[in-house]
Design a protein around this motif. Structure first.
Motif, PDB file in Angstrom:
ATOM      1  N   SER A   1      45.106 -15.132 -13.933  1.00 39.19           N
ATOM      2  CA  SER A   1      46.196 -15.098 -14.550  1.00 39.19           C
ATOM      3  C   SER A   1      47.169 -16.513 -15.384  1.00 39.19           C
ATOM      4  O   SER A   1      46.179 -17.063 -14.116  1.00 39.19           O
ATOM      5  CB  SER A   1      47.686 -14.134 -13.300  1.00 39.19           C
ATOM      6  OG  SER A   1      47.809 -15.520 -12.033  1.00 39.19           O
ATOM      7  N   LEU A   2      48.168 -16.378 -15.399  1.00 36.57           N
ATOM      8  CA  LEU A   2      48.774 -17.580 -16.142  1.00 36.57           C
ATOM      9  C   LEU A   2      49.670 -18.542 -14.678  1.00 36.57           C
ATOM     10  O   LEU A   2      49.357 -19.480 -14.753  1.00 36.57           O
ATOM     11  CB  LEU A   2      49.922 -17.022 -16.880  1.00 36.57           C
ATOM     12  CG  LEU A   2      49.570 -16.445 -18.415  1.00 36.57           C
ATOM     13  CD1 LEU A   2      51.014 -16.460 -19.018  1.00 36.57           C
ATOM     14  CD2 LEU A   2      48.296 -17.728 -19.071  1.00 36.57           C
ATOM     15  N   GLU A   3      49.849 -17.820 -13.857  1.00 40.76           N
ATOM     16  CA  GLU A   3      50.017 -18.004 -12.291  1.00 40.76           C
ATOM     17  C   GLU A   3      48.672 -18.476 -11.813  1.00 40.76           C
ATOM     18  O   GLU A   3      49.049 -20.053 -11.084  1.00 40.76           O
ATOM     19  CB  GLU A   3      50.682 -17.001 -11.636  1.00 40.76           C
ATOM     20  CG  GLU A   3      52.070 -16.717 -11.718  1.00 40.76           C
ATOM     21  CD  GLU A   3      52.085 -15.399 -12.847  1.00 40.76           C
ATOM     22  OE1 GLU A   3      50.911 -15.538 -13.271  1.00 40.76           O
ATOM     23  OE2 GLU A   3      52.665 -15.261 -13.955  1.00 40.76           O
ATOM     24  N   ASP A   4      47.763 -18.192 -11.840  1.00 45.50           N
ATOM     25  CA  ASP A   4      46.370 -18.862 -11.703  1.00 45.50           C
ATOM     26  C   ASP A   4      46.391 -20.600 -12.029  1.00 45.50           C
ATOM     27  O   ASP A   4      45.865 -21.456 -11.240  1.00 45.50           O
ATOM     28  CB  ASP A   4      45.094 -17.872 -11.625  1.00 45.50           C
ATOM     29  CG  ASP A   4      45.564 -16.086 -10.681  1.00 45.50           C
ATOM     30  OD1 ASP A   4      45.831 -16.454  -9.441  1.00 45.50           O
ATOM     31  OD2 ASP A   4      44.941 -15.847 -11.556  1.00 45.50           O
ATOM     32  N   ILE A   5      45.990 -20.505 -13.313  1.00 40.44           N
ATOM     33  CA  ILE A   5      45.895 -21.492 -14.156  1.00 40.44           C
ATOM     34  C   ILE A   5      46.783 -22.780 -14.135  1.00 40.44           C
ATOM     35  O   ILE A   5      46.209 -23.696 -13.896  1.00 40.44           O
ATOM     36  CB  ILE A   5      45.431 -21.281 -15.896  1.00 40.44           C
ATOM     37  CG1 ILE A   5      46.442 -20.848 -16.251  1.00 40.44           C
ATOM     38  CG2 ILE A   5      44.195 -20.160 -15.803  1.00 40.44           C
ATOM     39  CD1 ILE A   5      46.151 -20.282 -17.872  1.00 40.44           C
ATOM     40  N   ALA A   6      48.130 -22.209 -13.508  1.00 39.19           N
ATOM     41  CA  ALA A   6      49.160 -23.450 -13.881  1.00 39.19           C
ATOM     42  C   ALA A   6      49.355 -23.818 -12.327  1.00 39.19           C
ATOM     43  O   ALA A   6      49.346 -24.982 -12.480  1.00 39.19           O
ATOM     44  CB  ALA A   6      50.363 -22.296 -13.186  1.00 39.19           C
TER      45      ALA A   6
ATOM     46  N   SER B   1      49.801 -22.447 -23.530  1.00 41.50           N
ATOM     47  CA  SER B   1      51.381 -21.877 -23.218  1.00 41.50           C
ATOM     48  C   SER B   1      52.118 -22.547 -22.040  1.00 41.50           C
ATOM     49  O   SER B   1      52.965 -22.535 -21.679  1.00 41.50           O
ATOM     50  CB  SER B   1      51.800 -20.690 -23.539  1.00 41.50           C
ATOM     51  OG  SER B   1      51.513 -19.472 -22.605  1.00 41.50           O
ATOM     52  N   ALA B   2      50.784 -21.650 -20.803  1.00 43.68           N
ATOM     53  CA  ALA B   2      51.314 -22.454 -19.023  1.00 43.68           C
ATOM     54  C   ALA B   2      50.665 -23.727 -19.644  1.00 43.68           C
ATOM     55  O   ALA B   2      50.843 -24.469 -18.715  1.00 43.68           O
ATOM     56  CB  ALA B   2      50.179 -21.407 -18.953  1.00 43.68           C
ATOM     57  N   ARG B   3      49.775 -23.478 -19.699  1.00 43.59           N
ATOM     58  CA  ARG B   3      48.408 -24.658 -20.011  1.00 43.59           C
ATOM     59  C   ARG B   3      48.001 -25.614 -20.846  1.00 43.59           C
ATOM     60  O   ARG B   3      47.356 -25.786 -21.063  1.00 43.59           O
ATOM     61  CB  ARG B   3      47.439 -25.158 -18.876  1.00 43.59           C
ATOM     62  CG  ARG B   3      47.392 -24.593 -17.387  1.00 43.59           C
ATOM     63  CD  ARG B   3      48.531 -25.088 -16.853  1.00 43.59           C
ATOM     64  NE  ARG B   3      48.092 -26.783 -16.704  1.00 43.59           N
ATOM     65  CZ  ARG B   3      47.221 -27.453 -15.130  1.00 43.59           C
ATOM     66  NH1 ARG B   3      46.979 -26.781 -13.977  1.00 43.59           N
ATOM     67  NH2 ARG B   3      47.499 -28.590 -14.523  1.00 43.59           N
ATOM     68  N   PRO B   4      49.527 -26.254 -21.528  1.00 41.40           N
ATOM     69  CA  PRO B   4      48.990 -27.428 -23.003  1.00 41.40           C
ATOM     70  C   PRO B   4      48.431 -28.503 -22.833  1.00 41.40           C
ATOM     71  O   PRO B   4      47.385 -29.009 -24.291  1.00 41.40           O
ATOM     72  CB  PRO B   4      50.910 -27.267 -23.239  1.00 41.40           C
ATOM     73  CG  PRO B   4      51.572 -27.857 -22.205  1.00 41.40           C
ATOM     74  CD  PRO B   4      51.181 -26.747 -21.234  1.00 41.40           C
ATOM     75  N   ASP B   5      47.906 -29.228 -21.339  1.00 44.44           N
ATOM     76  CA  ASP B   5      46.819 -29.892 -21.445  1.00 44.44           C
ATOM     77  C   ASP B   5      45.847 -29.826 -21.220  1.00 44.44           C
ATOM     78  O   ASP B   5      44.634 -30.015 -20.660  1.00 44.44           O
ATOM     79  CB  ASP B   5      47.600 -30.797 -20.136  1.00 44.44           C
ATOM     80  CG  ASP B   5      47.653 -29.823 -18.456  1.00 44.44           C
ATOM     81  OD1 ASP B   5      47.573 -28.808 -18.893  1.00 44.44           O
ATOM     82  OD2 ASP B   5      47.624 -31.305 -17.515  1.00 44.44           O
ATOM     83  N   ALA B   6      44.966 -28.047 -21.314  1.00 40.77           N
ATOM     84  CA  ALA B   6      43.615 -27.809 -21.423  1.00 40.77           C
ATOM     85  C   ALA B   6      42.948 -27.938 -21.966  1.00 40.77           C
ATOM     86  O   ALA B   6      43.244 -27.847 -23.555  1.00 40.77           O
ATOM     87  CB  ALA B   6      43.959 -26.476 -21.223  1.00 40.77           C
ATOM     88  N   ILE B   7      41.664 -28.172 -21.778  1.00 35.02           N
ATOM     89  CA  ILE B   7      40.587 -27.720 -22.710  1.00 35.02           C
ATOM     90  C   ILE B   7      40.431 -26.397 -22.686  1.00 35.02           C
ATOM     91  O   ILE B   7      40.413 -25.952 -21.571  1.00 35.02           O
ATOM     92  CB  ILE B   7      39.657 -28.615 -22.000  1.00 35.02           C
ATOM     93  CG1 ILE B   7      39.727 -30.178 -22.970  1.00 35.02           C
ATOM     94  CG2 ILE B   7      37.784 -28.055 -23.452  1.00 35.02           C
ATOM     95  CD1 ILE B   7      38.650 -30.979 -22.115  1.00 35.02           C
ATOM     96  N   VAL B   8      39.943 -25.219 -24.166  1.00 31.89           N
ATOM     97  CA  VAL B   8      40.050 -24.115 -23.872  1.00 31.89           C
ATOM     98  C   VAL B   8      38.259 -24.112 -24.706  1.00 31.89           C
ATOM     99  O   VAL B   8      38.406 -24.326 -26.093  1.00 31.89           O
ATOM    100  CB  VAL B   8      41.779 -23.126 -24.451  1.00 31.89           C
ATOM    101  CG1 VAL B   8      41.370 -22.002 -24.429  1.00 31.89           C
ATOM    102  CG2 VAL B   8      42.728 -23.445 -23.358  1.00 31.89           C
ATOM    103  N   ALA B   9      37.793 -22.891 -23.628  1.00 36.27           N
ATOM    104  CA  ALA B   9      36.831 -21.850 -24.424  1.00 36.27           C
ATOM    105  C   ALA B   9      36.407 -21.007 -24.791  1.00 36.27           C
ATOM    106  O   ALA B   9      37.187 -20.333 -23.687  1.00 36.27           O
ATOM    107  CB  ALA B   9      35.170 -22.425 -24.184  1.00 36.27           C
TER     108      ALA B   9
END
Length: 421
Positions: free
Chosen positions: A267-272, A297-305
């Motif tokens: 969830s978004l709470e997990d990645i927060a 939206s929860a982690r704008p600093d993330a690298i996403v794939a």
């Protein structure tokens, strides 16, 4: 007609017209005269038969064996659709044959084996193996796939790889290595959470650990895999966390999460609660665990794939298997070992960091630049066949599983470049 029904309609037409299926055979020699007939079949064909009887390696000289891959499945884990059976897996296996040809220049036959017993399945594959220079296992469910691959590697002297396991592992490792470079991390220092515990997840965990990742946590549908559970198979036990931990505690300050499960499995709470600049791979397909826009939206600093082609950083197995088999088969490797898979990952990572050819910007209608939005190469990068195949072949030679003599890496790269259209 909604998007899904339109796609299904078009896909069915694509597979049916102008002739059913996606692959056919091609004659590679002149065959237009009585002389050609006498060379291709009786009596001329006796000559290579007798030579191969005397020296089996001459099969690579006189037949298509050295460029021929078998794509083999029993249909027990077809895409995300489940156990559809051997026959229903055939469209996928034909599709895999296309990818082998298009990207690796390898010919391929799809083989659907209507057998779920491990021993009988393996006996069938071993019996037909002399035809082929390599065997790609596909869409076989866990945990049987681990034992099937292990037995076939043990019994055969040609490259065997279950791509559902190792393809994702190879490409995701490349992405994690580059993600670490972008964010100033090292593999030895990161905490990795793998959500999912199937074939791909286990293989990912193994290759990450081989490359120095010390802290790996894995979850399945029942939660975090830990030492207090009594329902774990041998593969899951390799990644059992200390008793008392849960998935949320594993996410605390984690640097990387690799989703190989289903939508909503974290969830978004997990990645927060992850560490700054987290590396978040949501690889469930076609619907990821979390969509990139929700992650940001929860982690704008993330690298996403993701595993999708409509977002940056696609973890796509086509970046791996055509070139892994190309390199392995060109040096007549006896197997595909960990060193060869790691070499493929390292070559992919290096390619993403290299200067971007202008044709890629044209194809993808963007200005690619190494960084958070581009840590994994694109499938239509023409350099893949040269860089990845050559790295795999070199690793096979150095690790002692190749059977070619006097391997010349630079000459091989030139030969690979000539395959580009």
């Amino acid at each position: 007609m909604n998007h899904d029904s339109s796609l299904n309609h078009n896909a069915l037409l694509y597979h049916e017209k102008p002739q059913p299926g996606k692959i056919a055979t091609l004659i590679t020699k002149s065959f237009s005269s009585q002389s050609d007939l006498s060379l291709a079949y009786s009596p001329g064909v006796a000559a290579p038969c007798l030579e191969i009887q005397k020296n089996p390696d001459d099969a690579y000289r006189y037949t298509s064996k050295g460029n021929l891959v078998a794509v083999i499945s029993n249909g027990t884990a077809v895409l995300g659709l489940g156990n559809l059976g051997a026959l229903a897996s055939k469209p996928v296996m034909e599709g895999k044959a296309i990818l082998f040809k298009k990207f690796g220049g390898l010919d391929s036959y799809d083989i659907e084996v209507d057998e779920t017993d491990i021993e009988r399945f393996c006996d069938t594959v071993v019996a037909i193996a002399p035809t082929f220079g390599g065997i790609n296992l596909e869409d076989i469910k866990a945990p049987e796939c681990f034992e099937i691959e292990r037995r076939l590697i043990e019994r055969l002297d040609i490259p065997v790889m279950h791509d559902d396991q190792h393809g994702t592992a190879v490409i995701s490792l490349a992405g994690i290595m580059n993600g670490c470079q972008v964010t100033g991390r090292s593999l030895e220092s990161i905490r990795v959470v793998i959500v999912g515990a199937g074939a791909a997840a286990i293989s990912c965990g193994r290759i990450y650990r081989f490359m120095g990742v010390r802290e790996i946590y894995m979850s399945d549908s029942k939660g975090l895999i830990h030492a207090g559970r009594s329902d774990l198979n041998a593969q899951k036990l390799e990644f059992a966390a200390p008793e008392g931990m849960n998935l949320r505690s594993a996410f605390e300050n984690a640097d990387v999460v690799v989703g190989l499960s289903a939508p909503g499995s974290f969830s978004l709470e997990d990645i927060a609660c992850m560490a700054p600049e987290p590396i978040i791979f949501t690889l469930a397909n076609p619907v990821p665990e979390l969509f990139p826009e929700d992650v940001r939206s929860a982690r704008p600093d993330a690298i996403v794939a993701t595993g999708r082609s409509d977002y940056p950083n696609q973890v796509n197995n086509v970046l791996g298997f055509p070139f892994i088999f190309r390199g392995a088969m060109d040096v007549r490797a006896k197997m595909i070992n960990m060193e060869m898979k790691v070499a493929a990952s390292q070559a992919l990572a290096a390619l993403a960091r290299a200067e971007i050819p202008e044709y890629l910007n044209t194809i993808y209608k963007t200005e690619l630049s190494f960084g958070k939005e581009y840590i994994i190469p694109k499938p239509f990068d023409k350099r893949l066949i040269v860089e990845v195949s050559a790295s795999v072949a070199e690793a096979a030679v150095k690790s002692g599983v190749a059977r070619v003599a006097n391997f010349d890496l630079e000459h091989y790269k030139i030969d690979l470049a000539k395959r580009l259209d």
